[in-house]
Design a protein around this motif. Structure first.
Motif, PDB file in Angstrom:
ATOM      1  N   ALA A   1       0.782  -1.185  -0.061  1.00  0.00           N
ATOM      2  CA  ALA A   1      -0.069  -0.085  -0.055  1.00  0.00           C
ATOM      3  C   ALA A   1       0.785   1.350  -0.093  1.00  0.00           C
ATOM      4  O   ALA A   1       1.675   1.508   0.994  1.00  0.00           O
ATOM      5  CB  ALA A   1      -0.992   0.131   1.281  1.00  0.00           C
ATOM      6  N   PHE A   2       0.827   2.068  -0.966  1.00  0.00           N
ATOM      7  CA  PHE A   2       1.782   3.445  -1.351  1.00  0.00           C
ATOM      8  C   PHE A   2       0.594   4.548  -0.927  1.00  0.00           C
ATOM      9  O   PHE A   2      -0.338   4.376  -1.757  1.00  0.00           O
ATOM     10  CB  PHE A   2       2.193   3.262  -2.553  1.00  0.00           C
ATOM     11  N   ALA A   3       0.786   5.321  -0.076  1.00  0.00           N
ATOM     12  CA  ALA A   3       0.245   6.543   0.124  1.00  0.00           C
ATOM     13  C   ALA A   3       0.822   7.621  -0.884  1.00  0.00           C
ATOM     14  O   ALA A   3       2.059   7.978  -0.367  1.00  0.00           O
ATOM     15  CB  ALA A   3       0.131   6.839   1.638  1.00  0.00           C
ATOM     16  N   MET A   4       0.115   8.277  -1.697  1.00  0.00           N
ATOM     17  CA  MET A   4       0.606   9.441  -2.466  1.00  0.00           C
ATOM     18  C   MET A   4       0.806  10.654  -1.526  1.00  0.00           C
ATOM     19  O   MET A   4      -0.239  11.075  -1.115  1.00  0.00           O
ATOM     20  CB  MET A   4       0.002   9.610  -3.655  1.00  0.00           C
ATOM     21  N   ILE A   5       2.071  11.239  -1.447  1.00  0.00           N
ATOM     22  CA  ILE A   5       2.066  12.533  -0.803  1.00  0.00           C
ATOM     23  C   ILE A   5       1.940  13.649  -1.952  1.00  0.00           C
ATOM     24  O   ILE A   5       3.166  13.827  -2.793  1.00  0.00           O
ATOM     25  CB  ILE A   5       3.517  12.526  -0.026  1.00  0.00           C
ATOM     26  N   GLU A   6       1.137  14.630  -2.017  1.00  0.00           N
ATOM     27  CA  GLU A   6       0.864  15.531  -3.041  1.00  0.00           C
ATOM     28  C   GLU A   6       0.548  16.850  -2.639  1.00  0.00           C
ATOM     29  O   GLU A   6       0.451  17.691  -3.585  1.00  0.00           O
ATOM     30  CB  GLU A   6       0.008  14.814  -4.142  1.00  0.00           C
ATOM     31  N   THR A   7       0.458  17.124  -1.292  1.00  0.00           N
ATOM     32  CA  THR A   7      -0.078  18.352  -0.704  1.00  0.00           C
ATOM     33  C   THR A   7       0.476  18.956   0.481  1.00  0.00           C
ATOM     34  O   THR A   7       1.517  18.113   1.132  1.00  0.00           O
ATOM     35  CB  THR A   7      -1.583  18.200  -0.501  1.00  0.00           C
ATOM     36  N   ARG A   8       0.454  20.065   0.608  1.00  0.00           N
ATOM     37  CA  ARG A   8       1.115  20.680   1.923  1.00  0.00           C
ATOM     38  C   ARG A   8       0.585  20.041   3.231  1.00  0.00           C
ATOM     39  O   ARG A   8       1.320  19.735   4.318  1.00  0.00           O
ATOM     40  CB  ARG A   8       0.886  22.210   2.111  1.00  0.00           C
ATOM     41  N   THR A   9      -0.555  19.853   3.202  1.00  0.00           N
ATOM     42  CA  THR A   9      -1.358  18.924   4.431  1.00  0.00           C
ATOM     43  C   THR A   9      -0.872  17.751   4.413  1.00  0.00           C
ATOM     44  O   THR A   9      -0.493  17.144   5.838  1.00  0.00           O
ATOM     45  CB  THR A   9      -2.924  18.842   4.161  1.00  0.00           C
ATOM     46  N   ALA A  10      -0.499  16.910   3.506  1.00  0.00           N
ATOM     47  CA  ALA A  10       0.033  15.536   3.715  1.00  0.00           C
ATOM     48  C   ALA A  10       1.708  15.686   4.218  1.00  0.00           C
ATOM     49  O   ALA A  10       1.989  14.899   5.099  1.00  0.00           O
ATOM     50  CB  ALA A  10       0.378  14.858   2.212  1.00  0.00           C
ATOM     51  N   LEU A  11       2.265  16.948   3.709  1.00  0.00           N
ATOM     52  CA  LEU A  11       3.830  17.112   4.311  1.00  0.00           C
ATOM     53  C   LEU A  11       3.586  17.333   5.692  1.00  0.00           C
ATOM     54  O   LEU A  11       4.426  16.919   6.523  1.00  0.00           O
ATOM     55  CB  LEU A  11       4.387  18.197   3.706  1.00  0.00           C
ATOM     56  N   ASP A  12       2.555  17.983   6.368  1.00  0.00           N
ATOM     57  CA  ASP A  12       2.545  18.139   7.761  1.00  0.00           C
ATOM     58  C   ASP A  12       2.160  17.018   8.542  1.00  0.00           C
ATOM     59  O   ASP A  12       2.416  17.078   9.696  1.00  0.00           O
ATOM     60  CB  ASP A  12       1.283  19.399   7.948  1.00  0.00           C
ATOM     61  N   ALA A  13       1.633  16.023   7.802  1.00  0.00           N
ATOM     62  CA  ALA A  13       1.171  14.870   8.470  1.00  0.00           C
ATOM     63  C   ALA A  13       2.018  13.693   8.206  1.00  0.00           C
ATOM     64  O   ALA A  13       1.668  12.490   8.588  1.00  0.00           O
ATOM     65  CB  ALA A  13      -0.304  14.519   8.283  1.00  0.00           C
ATOM     66  N   LEU A  14       3.144  13.897   7.637  1.00  0.00           N
ATOM     67  CA  LEU A  14       4.210  12.767   7.170  1.00  0.00           C
ATOM     68  C   LEU A  14       4.460  11.694   8.237  1.00  0.00           C
ATOM     69  O   LEU A  14       4.160  10.578   7.946  1.00  0.00           O
ATOM     70  CB  LEU A  14       5.620  13.381   6.805  1.00  0.00           C
ATOM     71  N   ASP A  15       4.901  12.121   9.296  1.00  0.00           N
ATOM     72  CA  ASP A  15       5.216  11.008  10.183  1.00  0.00           C
ATOM     73  C   ASP A  15       3.742  10.217  10.844  1.00  0.00           C
ATOM     74  O   ASP A  15       4.073   9.043  10.930  1.00  0.00           O
ATOM     75  CB  ASP A  15       5.934  11.386  11.694  1.00  0.00           C
TER      76      ASP A  15
END
Length: 260
Positions: free
Chosen positions: A150-164
């Protein structure tokens, strides 16, 4: 490979490489698919999000991949959680899910990707078990959680803030950067800038988060130079270009060269 090993270790063992490369297929044409399946890619990605593939195309393409001894991953449409379960039942070895922005998004994704106790994937591997395990349904179900990814795509500022928080979710096997969308999200004017410093910094953060949590760091690359750059920055897996783009560019180049 033990199910207790990290997702990164399991993925690299599956691919048989430390610098994993996949083709990116958007065309339903079987002859185009075969050309890429014969080439030296570790597996292929079938693109339902931006490609021309419908469910029947994906079903047939996955079967074709097994015939060529190549794994098939599928990028499903945005919020296509039901499609994630379905492509696994058809025999896909992994799913790339666009626009994951939070730990809750990641949990919903895992719920559709993994059998209990990790998730709530429904029991019906009608094509997966014959393709992957010679028809042994019990063997397929027993190993599916560790042998599908399962690969989660990281494509937004919101995703970057929730990386960990995203990377920490059990059942998420990798973080996949969509450089174009992420660069747009980080820009001040909605421009794509895949070589900009903001994107480079964001991609460094994604690779570091993946490493901290034992997950795969992955990204899409438009060409070989960017693929090499991403591997040098600590990425484990790169999906490169797209079949439709490659064919169009090759056709144009050949015509130009022939006409001098």
């Amino acid at each position: 490979m033990s199910s207790h090993s990290s997702p990164k270790d399991r993925f690299l063992a599956m691919a048989g490489s430390k610098s994993v490369l996949s083709a990116w297929l958007a065309s339903p044409d079987p002859f185009t698919q075969e050309a890429f399946l014969k080439a030296d890619y570790d597996f292929v990605v079938l693109d339902m999000q931006h490609g021309l593939l419908d469910r029947a195309d994906v079903r047939d393409a996955i079967t074709r991949c097994y015939a060529f001894g190549k794994g098939a991953f599928v990028r499903v449409p945005v919020s296509g959680f039901g499609n994630a379960s379905w492509v696994l039942d058809m025999g896909a070895q992994g799913v790339i899910m666009p626009m994951i922005e939070s730990a809750e998004d990641a949990r919903v994704f895992v719920k559709h990707m993994k059998y209990p106790p990790l998730g709530l994937r429904s029991y019906a591997p009608i094509r997966a078990a014959p393709l992957a395990k010679g028809g042994d349904v019990d063997a397929y179900v027993e190993t599916a959680n560790s042998e599908t990814f399962a690969f989660a795509m990281i494509e937004t500022r919101t995703a970057l803030d929730a990386l960990d928080e995203i990377a920490a979710i059990d059942g998420i096997d990798g973080l996949f950067v969509g450089p174009a969308d992420l660069s747009i999200a980080l820009s001040d004017d909605s421009r794509v800038d895949i070589d900009g410093e903001r994107l480079k910094d964001a991609m460094r953060r994604v690779a570091e988060a993946a490493e901290r949590h034992g997950k795969v760091a992955a990204a899409y690359a438009g060409d070989a130079a960017h693929a090499s750059a991403y591997w040098c920055r600590g990425y484990d897996y790169v999906g490169i270009s797209m079949d439709l783009k490659i064919v169009a560019e090759a056709a144009e180049l050949l015509a130009k060269e022939a006409k001098g």
